[in-house]
Design a protein around this motif. Structure first.
Motif: not given
Length: 399
Positions: A52, A54, A82, A84, A336-339, A358
């Motif tokens: 995974n 970011r 953040t 990534c 998958k969206q986190h923000a 992610t």
């Protein structure tokens, strides 16, 4: 201008070249650390097949304004909060619209300035990070720049770009898209940075939908040396569409302004044109995160006041209702969206929008890597060299 424009239209010529800027040669051989190890531990050990990573994505229409000297790119990239592995930044209108540049000539000076600011922000000495640019491509005012942590560079393969002009007569580069793709380990990524047709009148959304259809149908990438790489946007494993998509809110302007003042985002989003396309239109089966921020367009530059507000409007001035023009959407699984938020940098008439995801990435099992060695041209060369050595020399082993 016009003879060239007509010729481009007739020939359906793809605007812009396939060249792009990167921190290393695009055709370099993958370093040895990406090759399978022959040690017993690497042959027989078992690792997970999915990693995974970011991914940070942002889009910003900068209104034809060069980056100010005091611009805080670290705040835009949120590097303090953040962390990534991949950063994708899309810009629109990085140069003012003019007859000399809409035909596709590239003014690299401004894109170089933006990339320098990005490099400085990502590689801030206080964070100890090390990022490299793997793709940066400009078409007129559209710029997309992709950066990854340096330890991922050996696993990046087949980077390429595809530019589509959708402006006047369907081919000028003032509107359209710059799409980039690459493969990370065994997973293909495609990012589409777009600037679609503008206009807030009834029916203008059809022009935007037509732009999207053109982008999907005309964008294509090389098939790769084994002819097995995805060519079209939707054929990739992970797809993200970003930009000034210019979709508006299908309500009377006074109603939109009242709902904005009341921060009634739900009522506005029920009439948002892009949301309609996501439900059952051009972007059916695409996904967007929850919007919990104010419309990003249209502001008076260097202020927090929407353009054309009743108490601010000038006589004869065209009014433009606020809208969420700047968006980030994605297609398929594995993301998958986190923000999903907006920034507050205000020198443009748009606010930037950014998202964090992610992404699932497939990684070859070491045993499979070992097996692939024996199926590779590199192993054929090794065995041929060994056979030549044995044939030319004397063997001390006899049956």
């Amino acid at each position: 201008m016009w003879p060239r424009l007509v010729a481009n239209k007739i020939l359906r010529k793809r605007l812009g070249s396939n060249n792009f800027v990167a921190d290393f040669p695009r055709n370099r051989e993958i370093p040895s650390l990406d090759r399978p190890s022959l040690s017993p531990d690497s042959i027989f050990c078992h690792h997970k097949d999915t990693h995974n990573y970011r991914v940070f994505v942002s889009t910003w229409n900068v209104g034809g304004v060069a980056p100010p000297e005091d611009l805080d790119m670290e705040e835009l990239l949120d590097t303090g909060n953040t962390s990534c592995e991949i950063y994708v930044l899309g810009f629109q209108e990085i140069v003012p619209l003019s007859t000399s540049n809409v035909l596709g000539s590239e003014n690299n000076k401004v894109s170089t300035e933006w990339n320098s600011l990005i490099r400085r922000a990502l590689n801030n000495k206080n964070t100890g990070q090390d990022f490299r640019c793997i793709i940066s491509k400009q078409m007129v005012g559209i710029l997309i720049s992709v950066w990854v942590r340096s330890y991922l560079c050996p696993y990046i393969r087949y980077p390429s770009v595809s530019c589509i002009g959708c402006g006047i007569m369907g081919c000028l580069g003032n509107k359209g898209s710059v799409s980039v793709r690459f493969q990370l380990h065994e997973t293909s990524f495609c990012f589409v940075c777009s600037h679609l047709a503008s206009g807030g009148r009834q029916g203008d959304e059809k022009l935007r939908n037509s732009n999207v259809s053109e982008i999907f149908s005309r964008t294509s990438f090389p098939r790769g040396p084994s002819l097995d790489l995805p060519r079209k946007i939707l054929d990739h494993d992970r797809v993200i569409f970003l930009g000034d998509l210019n979709y508006r809110i299908s309500l009377p302007e006074p109603t939109v302004r009242l709902l904005v003042d009341a921060r009634d985002w739900n009522s506005l989003l029920e009439n948002d044109q892009l949301r309609m396309e996501l439900r059952n239109g051009q972007f059916k089966e695409w996904h967007e995160g929850v919007i919990a921020f104010a419309p990003t367009y249209k502001y008076r530059p260097n202020s927090d006041v929407y353009y054309g507000c009743f108490h601010q409007s000038k006589k004869g001035e065209k009014k433009r209702a606020p809208a969420w023009c700047d968006r980030i959407i994605w297609y398929g699984t594995g993301l998958k969206q986190h923000a999903y938020i907006r920034g507050e940098e205000n020198f443009s008439d748009h606010r930037p929008v950014k998202a964090v995801f992610t992404a699932e990435v497939g990684v070859i099992h070491p045993l499979k890597q070992f097996q692939s060695l024996f199926l590779s041209e590199r192993f054929d060369r090794i065995t041929r060299q060994t056979d030549d050595f044995v044939c030319k020399g004397r063997s001390s082993f006899q049956m």
